[in-house]
Enzyme design. Structure first.
Site, PDB file in Angstrom:
ATOM      1  CB  THR A 239      -0.930   0.022   1.229  1.00  0.00           C
ATOM      2  OG1 THR A 239      -0.128  -0.040   2.418  1.00  0.00           O
ATOM      3  CG2 THR A 239      -1.894  -1.146   1.209  1.00  0.00           C
ATOM      4  CE  LYS A 240       3.271   2.233   4.708  1.00  0.00           C
ATOM      5  NZ  LYS A 240       2.307   1.151   5.006  1.00  0.00           N
ATOM      6  CB  VAL A 241       4.817   6.271  -1.911  1.00  0.00           C
ATOM      7  CG1 VAL A 241       5.520   6.922  -3.085  1.00  0.00           C
ATOM      8  CG2 VAL A 241       3.748   7.208  -1.358  1.00  0.00           C
TER       9      VAL A 241
END
Length: 424
Positions: A239-241
Site C-alpha cells: 500500500t505504500k508509495v
C-alpha cells in the site's frame, strides 16, 4: 446524523474563521469542471504505464491500490532468478536495489528487510535500548507492537494539532529516568519537528528512531528526511508509495552500523560458524528486490500523479464548511502518500456518517488512524494511555478521514468524491 460539537474552548483544532473574500468562495462545480480538465491533462502527459484506470462505474474505490509496473518489465528479472536459483541471502538484485535506493534517496547507508515491522524490531535491538520509549498513539499499531516485542515500555505523548506528529513539548514532559529513546512517526509522510526532537534527545541523552513508513522520498531542509535521528525505518508494503510487494529498510549513518544491522537480520551470524548476537530472519528475497528495481524506474511519474490528485482535492474541497485538509509541513519534496481531511463540528455529517455514506456509493476511505493505539487492550492499562492525556490525538482519531489516492485513480472518480463531500 449531525456531528456533535465539542466545547469551543477545549477543541484542539479551533482555527480563525475564514475570510469572506478568500478563494473559499469559488463555486464548487465551476472549480470541479476546471480541475477535471487540468487533472486529465496531467495524467495524459506523465510517463507512467497505463494500468486499468478505475472509472465511476467499475469496482469499489479503496483508499489506496498498489502500483505495479508492466509485467513485461518484471519477467526478465524473474527469468534470471530462475536461471541462477539465487533466491535470498543478499543476492545480486538485493545488492543492486540497496545501491540504487541509496543513490535515489540520498542516504549514506540502507539495509533492506522483508518488512518494516521486522526492520523496526531490529532497529530497536541495534541501539541496545531498555526501559521506556516515548512514542505516538496516532499511528498504525506496528509502531508500538515493535516496542512490546522488544521488551520495551511505550510511553504515549500527544501530537501537534497541525501536523498530527509528536508534539515536542509533550515529548519533553513525558521523559523519566527510565526513558531511553524517542520513536516518532512522520505521519502521512509529513516531517516531524526533527530539529526540536534532536535538541530534546541531545539534552537528555536519548536515541531517536523514526518510523518513516510513510516517508519514502521526502526531503526536508535540503536533505533526505530519512537522515534525521539515529535510525529511520521505511516500509515497502503493497500500500505504500514505493512497494516491493512486502518489504522494508533501515537507513543508518555509516558502514559499521549497517554491518551490525545486516548481521541482526541474518540470525546474528558473523561468518559461517559464528553467531555474535540474538538476531532473526529479516532478509528481503530476490523476488522482492527485483520488483523494487523495476518500481524505481516509475517512481517519479507515480509521485507526479499523486501530486495531481492532491492538488485536485485541495482546490475542489477548499471552502467546504466544516472540512479541513491537513496541510503539509513545508517539506522540500513531499510524496503525497495519503490525503487526510478533518471533519469538524460544523460539517453536516459526523466523520463516521460521511464514511458510511461514501461506502454506500462504492467509495471506501479510511479512518486512518482509528482507534488510537493506546485504546487497544495491550496498551490501555498504561498510565500514559489515558485518553484525557492525549486530547489532540483523540480528537484526530475521531475526525480524520483519508480519501482515496493512488497513481491510476481516474480523475472522474476524484471529481465524484469531491462532489459527494461538498454536497452531503
Amino acid at each position: 446524523m449531525q456531528a456533535r460539537p465539542l466545547e469551543a474552548s477545549a477543541d484542539p483544532f479551533d482555527e480563525p474563521s475564514r475570510s469572506a473574500g478568500d478563494a473559499s468562495s469559488l463555486p464548487v462545480l465551476a472549480t470541479l469542471r476546471r480541475l477535471e480538465q487540468e487533472y486529465a491533462e496531467v495524467l495524459e502527459t506523465r510517463d507512467l504505464p497505463a494500468g486499468p484506470a478505475v472509472a465511476e462505474t467499475d469496482e469499489p474505490i479503496f483508499v489506496t491500490r498498489p502500483f505495479l509496473p508492466p509485467l513485461e518489465e518484471f519477467t526478465p528479472l524473474l527469468a534470471r532468478i530462475w536461471q541462477t536459483r539465487v533466491l535470498t541471502n543478499g543476492g545480486p538484485y538485493h545488492r543492486e536495489l540497496e545501491r540504487r535506493l541509496r543513490d535515489h534517496l540520498g542516504v549514506p547507508q540502507i539495509a533492506l528487510f522483508n518488512n518494516a515491522t521486522t526492520a523496526l524490531i531490529v532497529a530497536l535491538r541495534a541501539l541496545h535500548l531498555s526501559g521506556e520509549v516515548i512514542t505516538t498513539p496516532y499511528s498504525f499499531v506496528a509502531t508500538s507492537h515493535a516496542l512490546l516485542w522488544s521488551g520495551l515500555t511505550p510511553v504515549f505523548a500527544d501530537v501537534d494539532p497541525h501536523t498530527l506528529n509528536l508534539d515536542p513539548a509533550a515529548i519533553e514532559a513525558a521523559i523519566t529516568p527510565r526513558t531511553s529513546a524517542i520513536l516518532p512517526v512522520h505521519c502521512y509522510g509529513h516531517p516531524c519537528d526533527v530539529e526540536a526532537i534532536e535538541a530534546i534527545a541531545r539534552r537528555h541523552g536519548l536515541k531517536v528512531i523514526y518510523d518513516a513508513a510513510h516517508a519514502f522520498g521526502v526531503r526536508h531542509h535540503g536533505r533526505s528526511l530519512l537522515t534525521y535521528g539515529d535510525l529511520s525505518v521505511l516500509s515497502f508494503h503493497a500500500t505504500k508509495v514505493f512497494n516491493t510487494f512486502e518489504g522494508g529498510a533501515i537507513v543508518c549513518a555509516d558502514g559499521a552500523r549497517k554491518d551490525q544491522i545486516d548481521k541482526l537480520k541474518n540470525f546474528g551470524h558473523d561468518g559461517e560458524t559464528c553467531v555474535g548476537d540474538v538476531g532473526l530472519n529479516g532478509k528481503m528475497s530476490e523476488l522482492n528486490a527485483a520488483l523494487g528495481l523495476v518500481q524505481l524506474d516509475h517512481i517519479d511519474a507515480a509521485l507526479a500523479r499523486r501530486r495531481a490528485i492532491d492538488a485536485a482535492y485541495r482546490e475542489g474541497l477548499r471552502g467546504v464548511p466544516g472540512l479541513r485538509c491537513l496541510d503539509d509541513c513545508s517539506e522540500d519534496a513531499a510524496n503525497y502518500a495519503y490525503f487526510p481531511v478533518l471533519i469538524e463540528a460544523d460539517y453536516p455529517l459526523s466523520r463516521d456518517a460521511l464514511n458510511e455514506a461514501l461506502k454506500r456509493e462504492g467509495i471506501h476511505p479510511r479512518r486512518y488512524f482509528y482507534p488510537l493505539i493506546s485504546e487497544f487492550p495491550m496498551y490501555r492499562s498504561l498510565p500514559s494511555a489515558r485518553r484525557e492525556l492525549l486530547p489532540v490525538a483523540a480528537a484526530a482519531a475521531d475526525r480524520v478521514l483519508c480519501l482515496p489516492i493512488y497513481p491510476d485513480l481516474d480523475h472522474a472518480v476524484v471529481s465524484r468524491i469531491i462532489r459527494r463531500i461538498a454536497n452531503p
